[in-house]
Design a protein around this motif. Structure first.
Motif, PDB file in Angstrom:
ATOM      1  N   VAL A   1      -6.650  20.844  -2.014  1.00 51.53           N
ATOM      2  CA  VAL A   1      -6.331  18.666  -1.625  1.00 51.53           C
ATOM      3  C   VAL A   1      -5.819  18.310  -0.497  1.00 51.53           C
ATOM      4  O   VAL A   1      -5.480  19.367   0.469  1.00 51.53           O
ATOM      5  CB  VAL A   1      -4.713  19.118  -2.808  1.00 51.53           C
ATOM      6  CG1 VAL A   1      -4.419  17.614  -2.529  1.00 51.53           C
ATOM      7  CG2 VAL A   1      -5.398  19.114  -4.490  1.00 51.53           C
ATOM      8  N   SER A   2      -6.450  17.379  -0.064  1.00 40.79           N
ATOM      9  CA  SER A   2      -6.381  17.126   1.619  1.00 40.79           C
ATOM     10  C   SER A   2      -5.213  16.753   1.609  1.00 40.79           C
ATOM     11  O   SER A   2      -4.051  16.627   1.047  1.00 40.79           O
ATOM     12  CB  SER A   2      -7.125  15.808   1.729  1.00 40.79           C
ATOM     13  OG  SER A   2      -6.751  15.534   2.779  1.00 40.79           O
ATOM     14  N   THR A   3      -4.396  17.171   3.176  1.00 36.85           N
ATOM     15  CA  THR A   3      -2.754  17.322   3.265  1.00 36.85           C
ATOM     16  C   THR A   3      -2.943  15.744   5.132  1.00 36.85           C
ATOM     17  O   THR A   3      -2.441  16.743   5.701  1.00 36.85           O
ATOM     18  CB  THR A   3      -2.519  18.528   3.759  1.00 36.85           C
ATOM     19  OG1 THR A   3      -3.471  19.809   4.391  1.00 36.85           O
ATOM     20  CG2 THR A   3      -2.494  19.377   2.750  1.00 36.85           C
TER      21      THR A   3
ATOM     22  N   GLY B   1       0.731  -0.796  -0.140  1.00 31.18           N
ATOM     23  CA  GLY B   1      -0.632  -0.012   0.288  1.00 31.18           C
ATOM     24  C   GLY B   1       0.456   1.366   0.027  1.00 31.18           C
ATOM     25  O   GLY B   1       2.136   0.940  -0.523  1.00 31.18           O
ATOM     26  N   ALA B   2       0.365   2.564   0.471  1.00 29.15           N
ATOM     27  CA  ALA B   2       0.868   3.365   0.103  1.00 29.15           C
ATOM     28  C   ALA B   2       1.588   3.987   1.301  1.00 29.15           C
ATOM     29  O   ALA B   2       2.167   2.929   1.968  1.00 29.15           O
ATOM     30  CB  ALA B   2       0.086   4.570   0.648  1.00 29.15           C
ATOM     31  N   SER B   3       3.291   4.725   1.017  1.00 28.23           N
ATOM     32  CA  SER B   3       4.425   4.022   1.898  1.00 28.23           C
ATOM     33  C   SER B   3       3.555   4.590   2.784  1.00 28.23           C
ATOM     34  O   SER B   3       4.332   4.272   4.647  1.00 28.23           O
ATOM     35  CB  SER B   3       5.682   4.527   1.131  1.00 28.23           C
ATOM     36  OG  SER B   3       6.650   4.144   1.909  1.00 28.23           O
ATOM     37  N   GLY B   4       3.473   5.690   3.112  1.00 25.04           N
ATOM     38  CA  GLY B   4       3.585   6.312   4.415  1.00 25.04           C
ATOM     39  C   GLY B   4       2.072   5.703   5.240  1.00 25.04           C
ATOM     40  O   GLY B   4       2.094   5.664   6.403  1.00 25.04           O
ATOM     41  N   ASP B   5       1.528   5.062   4.644  1.00 25.78           N
ATOM     42  CA  ASP B   5       0.376   4.586   5.458  1.00 25.78           C
ATOM     43  C   ASP B   5       0.700   3.296   5.711  1.00 25.78           C
ATOM     44  O   ASP B   5       0.389   2.651   7.243  1.00 25.78           O
ATOM     45  CB  ASP B   5      -1.316   4.496   4.394  1.00 25.78           C
ATOM     46  CG  ASP B   5      -1.859   5.528   3.948  1.00 25.78           C
ATOM     47  OD1 ASP B   5      -1.811   6.359   4.335  1.00 25.78           O
ATOM     48  OD2 ASP B   5      -2.631   5.351   3.282  1.00 25.78           O
ATOM     49  N   GLN B   6       1.079   2.554   5.441  1.00 25.05           N
ATOM     50  CA  GLN B   6       1.816   1.327   5.910  1.00 25.05           C
ATOM     51  C   GLN B   6       2.908   1.479   6.918  1.00 25.05           C
ATOM     52  O   GLN B   6       2.930   0.541   7.530  1.00 25.05           O
ATOM     53  CB  GLN B   6       2.715   0.892   4.798  1.00 25.05           C
ATOM     54  CG  GLN B   6       2.293   0.326   3.699  1.00 25.05           C
ATOM     55  CD  GLN B   6       0.960  -0.658   3.720  1.00 25.05           C
ATOM     56  OE1 GLN B   6      -0.368  -1.342   4.200  1.00 25.05           O
ATOM     57  NE2 GLN B   6       1.776  -1.688   2.919  1.00 25.05           N
ATOM     58  N   SER B   7       3.654   2.374   6.728  1.00 27.02           N
ATOM     59  CA  SER B   7       4.450   2.718   8.151  1.00 27.02           C
ATOM     60  C   SER B   7       4.021   3.336   9.570  1.00 27.02           C
ATOM     61  O   SER B   7       3.933   2.397  10.111  1.00 27.02           O
ATOM     62  CB  SER B   7       5.623   4.155   7.191  1.00 27.02           C
ATOM     63  OG  SER B   7       5.991   4.368   8.519  1.00 27.02           O
ATOM     64  N   ARG B   8       2.865   3.884   9.481  1.00 26.16           N
ATOM     65  CA  ARG B   8       2.004   4.337  10.107  1.00 26.16           C
ATOM     66  C   ARG B   8       0.903   3.582  10.679  1.00 26.16           C
ATOM     67  O   ARG B   8       0.741   2.738  12.211  1.00 26.16           O
ATOM     68  CB  ARG B   8       0.715   5.195   9.654  1.00 26.16           C
ATOM     69  CG  ARG B   8       1.018   7.058   9.908  1.00 26.16           C
ATOM     70  CD  ARG B   8       0.560   7.963   9.321  1.00 26.16           C
ATOM     71  NE  ARG B   8       0.200   8.115   7.462  1.00 26.16           N
ATOM     72  CZ  ARG B   8       0.487   8.307   6.953  1.00 26.16           C
ATOM     73  NH1 ARG B   8       2.027   9.141   7.563  1.00 26.16           N
ATOM     74  NH2 ARG B   8       0.072   8.679   5.644  1.00 26.16           N
ATOM     75  N   ALA B   9       0.367   2.133   9.516  1.00 29.81           N
ATOM     76  CA  ALA B   9      -0.278   1.326  10.052  1.00 29.81           C
ATOM     77  C   ALA B   9       0.864   0.014  11.336  1.00 29.81           C
ATOM     78  O   ALA B   9       0.214  -0.356  12.103  1.00 29.81           O
ATOM     79  CB  ALA B   9      -0.584   0.254   9.385  1.00 29.81           C
ATOM     80  N   VAL B  10       2.546  -0.098  10.879  1.00 30.04           N
ATOM     81  CA  VAL B  10       3.035  -0.735  11.736  1.00 30.04           C
ATOM     82  C   VAL B  10       3.691  -0.472  12.736  1.00 30.04           C
ATOM     83  O   VAL B  10       3.231  -1.299  13.607  1.00 30.04           O
ATOM     84  CB  VAL B  10       4.677  -0.782  11.020  1.00 30.04           C
ATOM     85  CG1 VAL B  10       5.170  -1.993  11.567  1.00 30.04           C
ATOM     86  CG2 VAL B  10       4.718  -2.093   9.774  1.00 30.04           C
ATOM     87  N   ALA B  11       3.113   1.173  12.623  1.00 32.97           N
ATOM     88  CA  ALA B  11       3.237   1.798  14.494  1.00 32.97           C
ATOM     89  C   ALA B  11       2.103   1.777  14.693  1.00 32.97           C
ATOM     90  O   ALA B  11       2.027   1.647  16.296  1.00 32.97           O
ATOM     91  CB  ALA B  11       3.812   3.055  14.189  1.00 32.97           C
TER      92      ALA B  11
ATOM     93  N   PRO C   1       1.253  13.268  -1.685  1.00 34.51           N
ATOM     94  CA  PRO C   1       2.522  12.757  -0.837  1.00 34.51           C
ATOM     95  C   PRO C   1       2.285  13.458   0.522  1.00 34.51           C
ATOM     96  O   PRO C   1       3.422  12.448   1.331  1.00 34.51           O
ATOM     97  CB  PRO C   1       3.313  14.733  -1.493  1.00 34.51           C
ATOM     98  CG  PRO C   1       2.189  15.714  -1.605  1.00 34.51           C
ATOM     99  CD  PRO C   1       1.359  14.917  -2.442  1.00 34.51           C
ATOM    100  N   PHE C   2       0.621  13.398   0.894  1.00 35.93           N
ATOM    101  CA  PHE C   2       0.374  12.979   2.432  1.00 35.93           C
ATOM    102  C   PHE C   2       0.369  11.410   2.526  1.00 35.93           C
ATOM    103  O   PHE C   2       0.030  11.356   3.992  1.00 35.93           O
ATOM    104  CB  PHE C   2       0.156  14.336   2.556  1.00 35.93           C
ATOM    105  CG  PHE C   2       0.615  15.796   2.776  1.00 35.93           C
ATOM    106  CD1 PHE C   2       0.910  16.095   3.667  1.00 35.93           C
ATOM    107  CD2 PHE C   2       0.400  16.677   1.629  1.00 35.93           C
ATOM    108  CE1 PHE C   2       1.752  17.479   3.320  1.00 35.93           C
ATOM    109  CE2 PHE C   2       0.709  17.960   1.548  1.00 35.93           C
ATOM    110  CZ  PHE C   2       1.605  17.982   2.236  1.00 35.93           C
ATOM    111  N   SER C   3       0.507  11.096   1.842  1.00 33.65           N
ATOM    112  CA  SER C   3       0.162   9.279   2.253  1.00 33.65           C
ATOM    113  C   SER C   3       0.689   8.367   0.860  1.00 33.65           C
ATOM    114  O   SER C   3       1.591   7.265   1.772  1.00 33.65           O
ATOM    115  CB  SER C   3      -1.403   8.750   1.630  1.00 33.65           C
ATOM    116  OG  SER C   3      -1.372   8.792   0.062  1.00 33.65           O
ATOM    117  N   SER C   4       1.808   9.014   0.037  1.00 34.05           N
ATOM    118  CA  SER C   4       2.080   7.941  -0.462  1.00 34.05           C
ATOM    119  C   SER C   4       3.920   8.694  -0.910  1.00 34.05           C
ATOM    120  O   SER C   4       4.119   9.645  -1.177  1.00 34.05           O
ATOM    121  CB  SER C   4       1.425   8.082  -2.124  1.00 34.05           C
ATOM    122  OG  SER C   4       2.841   7.920  -3.136  1.00 34.05           O
ATOM    123  N   GLY C   5       5.041   7.946  -0.333  1.00 30.90           N
ATOM    124  CA  GLY C   5       6.295   8.128  -0.416  1.00 30.90           C
ATOM    125  C   GLY C   5       6.550   8.752  -1.877  1.00 30.90           C
ATOM    126  O   GLY C   5       7.494   9.181  -2.330  1.00 30.90           O
ATOM    127  N   GLY C   6       6.075   7.278  -2.627  1.00 28.11           N
ATOM    128  CA  GLY C   6       6.437   8.097  -4.195  1.00 28.11           C
ATOM    129  C   GLY C   6       6.069   9.383  -4.877  1.00 28.11           C
ATOM    130  O   GLY C   6       7.051   9.639  -5.596  1.00 28.11           O
TER     131      GLY C   6
END
Length: 341
Positions: A336-338, A77-87, A160-165
């Motif tokens: 746009v949502s941040t 999934g989106a990198s930022g979301d994945q990091s937050r989910a693991v946290a 960019p507030f959800s995706s590292g890419g």
């Protein structure tokens, strides 16, 4: 200008607890694979784009002595979301994320060792560059970054507030202007124009690719490897590597309190020529210079690193701070949502 053509999310962190219970059943784009036996289990939590590579690398690892009998669950999934989910509690033994700060968050949370990037690869497992994917035949004649801000050109890039890419994309666009001798103010104005022309900002790089291949937009700012993957799946697109673009470096790390021995063995395998050749087949530039085919992956004349802007810590503060970031303010001004989810 270098150009060549070739034929051919995880749920929000707030839902992480639910996904923990359901991950084996496929929540958040997860999947599982095994080769039998009982030599351990590994949970791989990754950003969206390398899924095809891991689909081949995992069975190759399972054929080795360290990997024999190891069962995998996978989530993409989106990198930022994945990091937050693991946290937030999503089980993980290995995290393979889009950019270093998404691992740093887990270091700060005590889930990843502070020395995770002290190996000779500095914690990175793959490289790529930001590219511009266009419609087959390039009907809008998109050749350079300047073409993205022309009237009527519709751009697609992730949020960019959800995706590292997306952060890589943003900094590639901004940095392309600095590389051409423009001032920071001029580069910021250019970035605002690119985002004003952007018609969709999906959660992840893979979602953005799907939006583009479904017919939305004239140009997709993306990883080079994503464009190659799409071509390998017979998607009708071409891509351009601008002269000025950024070197993408993707990290991988062991998560504490899991099956750390097997996790480290898997990461060690990712650096072998066997695994690196798979990454190369899927469009990535190997971290081993000897495995980089310069004909397939030429070095752009104006290639730069995130270090050009002080590294990711400085970049996140300046560009993506929730209140005062340059990009935050641009996006909010465009409606746009941040929110980070």
């Amino acid at each position: 200008m270098s150009q060549f053509k070739r034929p051919r999310s995880f749920a929000l962190a707030a839902l992480a607890v639910m996904c923990i219970a359901l991950v084996a059943a496929g929540c958040g784009g997860s999947s599982s694979s095994s080769s039998g036996g009982g030599s351990g289990k590994l949970s791989l939590v990754a950003y969206s784009t390398p899924q095809e590579a891991y689909a081949k690398i995992i069975p190759d690892f399972q054929k080795t002595s360290p990997g024999k009998g190891v069962k995998f669950t996978q989530s993409y999934g989106a990198s930022g979301d994945q990091s937050r989910a693991v946290a937030a509690g999503l089980p993980a033994d290995v995290v393979a994320l889009s950019l270093e700060p998404d691992v740093t968050k887990l270091v700060d949370g005590g889930l990843v060792s502070p020395d995770w990037n002290k190996d000779k690869w500095h914690g990175f497992v793959t490289d790529s560059v930001v590219a511009l994917a266009v419609r087959k035949g390039n009907p809008k004649h998109i050749e350079t970054w300047a073409d993205l801000v022309k009237p009527g050109v519709q751009v697609v890039t992730p949020n960019p507030f959800s995706s590292g890419g997306a952060k890589w994309n943003i900094m590639a666009a901004y940095g392309s202007q600095i590389e051409q001798g423009k001032t920071p103010a001029q580069a910021q104005t250019f970035l605002q124009a690119v985002l004003k022309n952007t018609v969709v900002q999906d959660k992840s790089a893979r979602d953005a690719l799907q939006t583009f291949t479904s017919g939305k937009g004239d140009v997709l700012i993306t990883y080079e490897n994503e464009a190659i993957t799409a071509q390998q799946k017979d998607q009708q697109l071409d891509y351009v590597i601008p002269d000025q673009t950024i070197l993408i470096q993707n990290p991988v790390a062991v998560v504490k309190n899991g099956n750390t021995a097997k996790a480290q063995a898997f990461i060690d395998f990712l650096h072998t020529s066997t695994a690196q050749k798979v990454f190369a087949e899927k469009g990535y530039r190997s971290t081993d210079p000897a495995l980089v085919d310069k004909k397939t992956y030429p070095t752009p004349a104006g290639l730069f690193k995130i270090d050009k802007f002080g590294g990711w810590s400085a970049v996140n503060d300046k560009f993506f701070d929730p209140q005062n970031g340059i990009v935050t303010k641009i996006e909010q001004g465009l409606g746009v949502s941040t929110a980070k989810g």
